[in-house]
Design a protein around this motif. Structure first.
Motif, PDB file in Angstrom:
ATOM      1  N   THR A   8       2.551   6.306  -1.310  1.00  5.69           N
ATOM      2  CA  THR A   8       1.508   5.518  -1.965  1.00  5.69           C
ATOM      3  C   THR A   8       1.775   5.346  -3.457  1.00  5.69           C
ATOM      4  N   ARG A  55       1.449   2.032  -5.639  1.00  6.12           N
ATOM      5  CA  ARG A  55       0.882   0.907  -4.890  1.00  6.12           C
ATOM      6  C   ARG A  55      -0.590   0.730  -5.203  1.00  6.12           C
ATOM      7  N   ASP A  56      -1.115  -0.437  -4.853  1.00  6.61           N
ATOM      8  CA  ASP A  56      -2.519  -0.715  -5.144  1.00  6.61           C
ATOM      9  C   ASP A  56      -3.439  -0.337  -3.996  1.00  6.61           C
ATOM     10  N   ASN A 114      -4.192   2.493  -0.488  1.00  4.84           N
ATOM     11  CA  ASN A 114      -4.049   3.896  -0.110  1.00  4.84           C
ATOM     12  C   ASN A 114      -4.964   4.155   1.078  1.00  4.84           C
ATOM     13  N   ASP A 127      -7.783  -1.095  -0.713  1.00 13.24           N
ATOM     14  CA  ASP A 127      -7.267  -1.059  -2.080  1.00 13.24           C
ATOM     15  C   ASP A 127      -7.899   0.128  -2.812  1.00 13.24           C
TER      16      ASP A 127
END
Ligand code: CTP
Ligand code: CA
Length: 223
Positions: A181, A184-185, A187, A204
């Motif tokens: 993760t 990244r935007d 999870n 998000d």
């Protein structure tokens, strides 16, 4: 978005949060760090502020804008993060530890850049010292805040999260259902507490942060 927090779930509450990695210098140009974008922590800070909390964000080195209305304190090392958090902890109702704190620092910091030993091909070796556990220290404070820890594991997430719940004596550990993760935007999270496990499915990070803030607000009322 506004309707989401009517009435505001954390109105009148104060929340202290750590986010991002820490950086432990070896010499003036090198160091040891952890992978962490800080995005989840910053999203929680934003969501808590939206929910009416007065938020103090202690951030390691990250490239993120400070959420609106949030007081931010920038630090670099785990020791600096500890020193920023501990004296402020009892003034807060909630402490959320999202930071990826470096577990070890070089035992010595070299004042000057370490140079290659020309021709010898001998690599330097470093002695490491363990950093203090910020979350465990806050959880051990008398009259301390309600503590929420995070766990990012490469295997057996819930087992390790539950072990951290007991070892650090915190009421809630949030597991990162990665595996990858970082940065990244989006999870997915799993909430681990004495009552069991509850998954917050893939979404998000801001949406997850708002759900987590709602979960924390509910637990605060029960605490
Ligand atoms: N944490 C902390 N201070 C430290 C290490 C960890 O506040 N020196 C916090 C993290 O912010 C996180 C929780 O403790 O909320 C769990 O961190 P983690 O690295 O998973 O736990 P450790 O106890 O360091 O165990 P390990 O890295 O060996 O899994
Ligand atoms: Ca660790």
């Amino acid at each position: 978005v506004i309707a989401f927090f009517q009435p505001k779930l954390l109105a009148g509450k104060t929340l202290l949060i750590t986010a991002g990695p820490t950086f432990e210098p070896i010499d003036p140009v090198r160091g040891i760090t952890n992978l962490s974008s800080g995005k989840m922590g910053f999203a929680i800070a934003r969501a808590a502020a939206e929910a009416g909390a007065q938020v103090t964000l202690v951030a390691g080195p990250v490239h993120l804008a400070t959420p609106r209305g949030v007081r931010r304190i920038d630090v670099q090392t785990a020791q600096q993060m500890f020193e920023a958090v501990l004296p402020r902890a009892t003034e807060h109702d909630v402490f959320v530890a999202t930071a990826a704190v470096a577990d070890w620092r070089p035992a010595q910091m070299n004042e000057h850049k370490i140079k290659k030993q020309d021709g010898t091909k001998t690599a330097p070796t470093f002695e490491l010292a363990e950093n203090a556990d910020i979350l465990a220290a806050v959880a051990a404070l008398p009259d301390g805040p309600y503590c929420v820890g995070f766990a990012a594991e490469s295997q057996e997430l819930v087992k390790h999260a539950r072990e951290k719940l007991l070892r650090k004596k915190v009421p809630l550990i949030v597991g990162n259902l990665g595996p990858a993760t970082f940065g990244r935007d989006d999870n997915a999270l799993v909430l681990v507490d004495a009552a069991g496990e509850r998954e917050l499915p893939h979404n998000d990070k801001l949406h997850l942060a708002r759900q987590l803030v709602a979960e924390i607000a509910t637990r605060l009322q029960q605490a």
